[in-house]
Design a protein around this motif. Structure first.
Motif, PDB file in Angstrom:
ATOM      1  N   ASP A 135       0.814  -1.315   0.016  1.00 62.14           N
ATOM      2  CA  ASP A 135       0.217  -0.037  -0.036  1.00 62.14           C
ATOM      3  C   ASP A 135       0.768   1.274   0.000  1.00 62.14           C
ATOM      4  O   ASP A 135       0.608   2.165  -0.853  1.00 62.14           O
ATOM      5  CB  ASP A 135      -1.052   0.049   1.158  1.00 62.14           C
ATOM      6  CG  ASP A 135      -2.079  -0.788   1.134  1.00 62.14           C
ATOM      7  OD1 ASP A 135      -2.276  -1.507   0.012  1.00 62.14           O
ATOM      8  OD2 ASP A 135      -2.532  -1.212   2.228  1.00 62.14           O
ATOM      9  N   TYR A 183      -0.727   4.242  -1.158  1.00 62.64           N
ATOM     10  CA  TYR A 183      -2.005   4.273  -0.603  1.00 62.64           C
ATOM     11  C   TYR A 183      -2.047   4.343   0.868  1.00 62.64           C
ATOM     12  O   TYR A 183      -1.038   3.516   1.396  1.00 62.64           O
ATOM     13  CB  TYR A 183      -2.871   2.880  -1.147  1.00 62.64           C
ATOM     14  CG  TYR A 183      -4.229   2.882  -0.189  1.00 62.64           C
ATOM     15  CD1 TYR A 183      -5.362   3.633  -0.807  1.00 62.64           C
ATOM     16  CD2 TYR A 183      -4.274   1.984   0.850  1.00 62.64           C
ATOM     17  CE1 TYR A 183      -6.372   3.387   0.066  1.00 62.64           C
ATOM     18  CE2 TYR A 183      -5.322   1.743   1.671  1.00 62.64           C
ATOM     19  CZ  TYR A 183      -6.415   2.656   1.195  1.00 62.64           C
ATOM     20  OH  TYR A 183      -7.692   2.293   1.889  1.00 62.64           O
ATOM     21  N   LYS A 195      -7.902   5.693   4.542  1.00 60.97           N
ATOM     22  CA  LYS A 195      -8.875   6.963   4.597  1.00 60.97           C
ATOM     23  C   LYS A 195      -9.584   6.946   5.921  1.00 60.97           C
ATOM     24  O   LYS A 195      -9.774   5.995   6.614  1.00 60.97           O
ATOM     25  CB  LYS A 195      -9.363   6.865   3.231  1.00 60.97           C
ATOM     26  CG  LYS A 195      -8.980   7.205   2.099  1.00 60.97           C
ATOM     27  CD  LYS A 195      -9.767   6.971   0.919  1.00 60.97           C
ATOM     28  CE  LYS A 195      -9.013   7.388  -0.409  1.00 60.97           C
ATOM     29  NZ  LYS A 195      -8.024   6.322  -0.692  1.00 60.97           N
TER      30      LYS A 195
END
Length: 207
Positions: A188, A193, A196
């Motif tokens: 990730d 990434y 969130k």
């Protein structure tokens, strides 16, 4: 950033001193036995601690009336700087960060201005100056100011617990990737990434 000039030298040297003696510290208390993994060390800091982190990672420090110095310590394998300094006379001048090769996360906010009135983008210069050799990440949180990264608002009170939660989960993901070697977290983070959180808006960049 207002501090004693000697501390710009003492702080990164303190980190190296502690690393020199981690095994001794572990041996002082049986409760610590086996808890230190000296091959998986990370360094993180906020504000002046961010300066210290950058210095230990290999940034060039240009103190007034002194030759440029490098306090690079090869033992840490990953770093996090919260609200770091940009180009500033007597601290980091020019592209001081071009020698930082190891995994690094820079975090700041759109309201995180410098003490001398520098815009929030000033705090992103360290990331911009790091080489694009991979494993570098930058996260800018919408609305975050300098003290949000210390867990409180400018008045010393917690204003946005969700922002604290977001900072914690992002930094833990980074540590899971590079200190724990978690394959999912590593994949990730290397792809840019991060988890969130509803109600938190953030700009993420990787290289």
């Amino acid at each position: 950033m207002v501090t004693l000039p000697a501390n710009f030298v003492n702080r990164p040297q303190d980190i190296s001193f502690i690393l020199d003696h981690l095994a001794d510290i572990e041996g002082m208390d049986p409760a610590l036995a086996g808890l230190f993994d000296l091959k998986k060390i990370g360094v993180a800091g906020h504000s002046f601690g961010a300066y210290t982190t950058l210095a230990v990672a290999g940034a060039v420090v240009s103190l007034k009336d002194q030759k440029p110095q490098i306090f690079n310590d090869p033992r840490p394998i990953a770093f996090i700087a919260l609200s770091p300094q940009g180009d500033e006379q007597g601290v980091f001048e020019g592209n001081a960060w071009s020698g930082i090769q190891r995994p690094f996360l820079v975090m700041s906010g759109t309201e995180d201005k410098g003490l001398a009135g520098q815009p929030s983008t000033w705090r992103l210069q360290s990331y911009e100056g790091m080489p694009a050799t991979g494993n570098k990440n930058e996260i800018v949180i919408q609305g975050a100011n300098h003290m949000n990264f210390a867990g409180v608002g400018l008045d010393g009170k917690v204003k946005n617990p969700m922002m604290n939660q977001y900072i914690q989960q992002v930094t833990l993901t980074f540590w899971d990737a590079y200190l724990k070697g978690d394959p999912t977290a590593l994949s990730d983070v290397q792809s840019g990434y991060f988890p969130k959180l509803d109600g938190i808006s953030a700009y993420i960049q990787s290289k």
